[in-house]
Motif scaffolding. Structure first.
Motif, mmCIF file in Angstrom:
data_model
loop_
_atom_site.group_PDB
_atom_site.id
_atom_site.type_symbol
_atom_site.label_atom_id
_atom_site.label_comp_id
_atom_site.label_asym_id
_atom_site.label_seq_id
_atom_site.Cartn_x
_atom_site.Cartn_y
_atom_site.Cartn_z
ATOM 1 N N THR A 209 0.831 -1.205 0.000
ATOM 2 C CA THR A 209 0.000 0.000 0.000
ATOM 3 C C THR A 209 0.859 1.246 0.000
ATOM 4 O O THR A 209 1.959 1.253 0.550
ATOM 5 C CB THR A 209 -0.935 0.021 1.228
ATOM 6 N N SER A 210 0.337 2.273 -0.629
ATOM 7 C CA SER A 210 0.917 3.610 -0.518
ATOM 8 C C SER A 210 -0.113 4.590 0.019
ATOM 9 O O SER A 210 0.148 5.794 0.073
ATOM 10 C CB SER A 210 1.418 4.088 -1.890
ATOM 11 N N ARG B 20 4.964 -0.902 2.656
ATOM 12 C CA ARG B 20 5.037 0.101 1.599
ATOM 13 C C ARG B 20 6.238 -0.150 0.695
ATOM 14 O O ARG B 20 7.216 -0.750 1.134
ATOM 15 C CB ARG B 20 5.171 1.497 2.239
ATOM 16 N N PRO B 21 6.203 0.406 -0.524
ATOM 17 C CA PRO B 21 5.089 1.032 -1.215
ATOM 18 C C PRO B 21 4.256 0.003 -1.966
ATOM 19 O O PRO B 21 4.663 -1.161 -2.110
ATOM 20 C CB PRO B 21 5.779 1.979 -2.191
#
Length: 464
Positions: free
Chosen positions: A214-215, A225-226
């Motif tokens: 996830t970002s 991340r990312p």
């Protein structure tokens, strides 16, 4: 999960690693969300410690674990460092305690010799820290670009997750503790169908790219991340975690006595430790019994197997003609929606976990039987990917492409490499704040005291 080191209060987070928000991510008022997460964690911390007297809190119930009194003050010390000093700009409540409660400075086995606070002193300390932390919560800047540590309340979410992770560690200490039961909770509901007990089946996950990590999740940790694209070949995955009943067949077939199924290091470990079953199991005639939080009971065949090491999970998978899923396979099965091509926050969608979705938050003190929580199923049809038991994957713990340590290297980066294996999905002892589709846990492949199980996979076409 391996422990994080406390960064110096003067440490400055690197620019450019600020957690970013995302439209459509349900979270409500961020300050209220942060306050509720901190309060929920503290209620659980106190519930796990107020039930024992001072002698039990200061005792070391296993060299694998800290005395509960150490954990009690440690969560307050981290809050002192990050919320009172780093976020609030204050001098701190007890900076003199930093070395005592630094998780890297003193191994768990040696912590009983530290000049720890007494349980009553620890309770007073964490109460004062919390009072000061809420002053910081009210005053901290939350606007994007002002302070990457405080943006969208990241540092408050980080501290709430840290305390809940230690709460799960303390729950594991309770399981290792000998003595009368002091914890109780209702059993989870069984699934409507019992067909899952013996033949749990598998689901198919089509090949192709998906977004991993996830970002945009505001409280995601640096190792999540990312966001990046991963192309995963088609595979089949167990619809539910491997059950106690299925694992007993591995035992009865001589699984612990046959080197064919074991990683060489795992086989050496089995022989050295003289393993013959999951931790806390013992044979009583024709029955397998287990100890669970002070009670002795028959091993329930329909529940996901638990307290097995990565080596045991890997050996079972080989015996079954299958393998452990990779971390990317696990996340694609849990998050990817083939109809929209979007990776969800959770298997069931983007809304936070409800009681009908998953067995989380210590509402129960055991996994639910396999096949429970149909409302929490992933688009591929797999159930219980969130909650019940952590699930070992075949993957080493490493950083994603473009990884940047935040807010300090010791949070994740120092653990990267082949020594630690990734676990996913959370357990019945994991709080929702520390459990989402992108959340990554890691531990040594010999660890058995954690609430870990597994499910198996195979590449489509039947090959491993």
């Amino acid at each position: 999960m391996s422990e994080h080191a406390a960064a110096p209060a003067t440490a400055q987070p690197s620019a450019g690693t600020a957690p970013a928000g995302s439209a459509g991510t349900p979270r409500g008022d961020p300050r209220q969300r942060a306050a509720e997460a901190l309060e929920r964690a503290r209620r659980r911390t106190l519930a796990l410690t107020d039930c024992l007297d001072e002698s039990e809190l200061t005792a070391q119930h296993s060299k694998l674990m800290s005395p509960l009194a150490w954990d009690l003050a440690h969560v307050g010390n981290q809050e002192d460092i990050w919320l009172v000093r780093a976020a609030g700009g204050g001098q701190g409540v007890r900076p003199d305690l930093d070395s005592v409660y630094d998780a890297f400075q003193t191994p768990r086995a040696d912590r009983p010799g530290l000049p720890m606070l007494s349980p009553d002193e620890a309770r007073a300390y964490i109460a004062e820290v919390r009072r000061r932390a809420f002053e910081s919560l009210d005053a901290a800047p939350w606007d994007a670009g002002v302070d990457p540590l405080s943006e969208e309340g990241f540092v408050f979410g980080m501290v709430a997750q840290h305390e809940q992770q230690h709460d799960e560690t303390m729950l594991a200490t309770h399981q290792l503790r000998r003595g009368p039961a002091v914890l109780d909770a209702p059993d989870p509901l069984a699934p409507m169908s019992r067909a899952w007990d013996e033949d749990h089946g598998e689901v198919h996950v089509p090949g192709g790219p998906f977004t991993m990590g996830t970002s945009t999740e505001p409280w995601a940790l640096d190792n999540e991340r990312p966001a990046h694209t991963v192309d995963v070949p088609p595979f089949d995955l167990d619809a539910v975690p491997v059950t106690n009943g299925a694992y007993q067949r591995f035992i009865e077939d001589g699984g612990y006595r046959d080197a064919r199924w074991w990683h060489p290091e795992g086989w050496a470990y089995v022989r050295k430790a003289d393993l013959s079953a999951p931790l806390f199991w013992r044979r009583d005639g024709a029955m397998w019994m287990r100890r669970r939080f002070g009670y002795t009971e028959r091993v329930p065949p329909a529940e996901p197997v638990m307290h097995v090491s990565w080596y045991e999970a890997d050996a079972y998978a080989r015996w079954a003609g299958r393998r452990l899923p990779t971390e990317a396979e696990w996340e694609k099965a849990a998050r990817w929606d083939p109809e929209t091509g979007v990776s969800r926050r959770y298997p069931w969608g983007d809304e936070p976990p409800g009681e009908g979705h998953a067995n989380l938050g210590q509402r129960h003190l055991r996994p639910a039987p396999a096949g429970a929580y149909p409302a929490g199923a992933a688009p591929c049809g797999a159930r219980q990917l969130i909650g019940d038991v952590w699930e070992w994957t075949s993957s080493d713990f490493t950083g994603y492409p473009g990884f940047r340590a935040f807010p300090y290297r010791e949070y994740s980066e120092v653990f990267f490499g082949s020594a630690h294996k990734v676990l996913r999905g959370g357990s019945f002892g994991t709080d929702e704040v520390a459990c989402r589709g992108t959340f990554r846990n890691w531990d040594l492949p010999v660890r058995r005291q954690i609430f870990a199980g597994f499910r198996t996979a195979r590449s489509s076409g039947g090959s491993l």
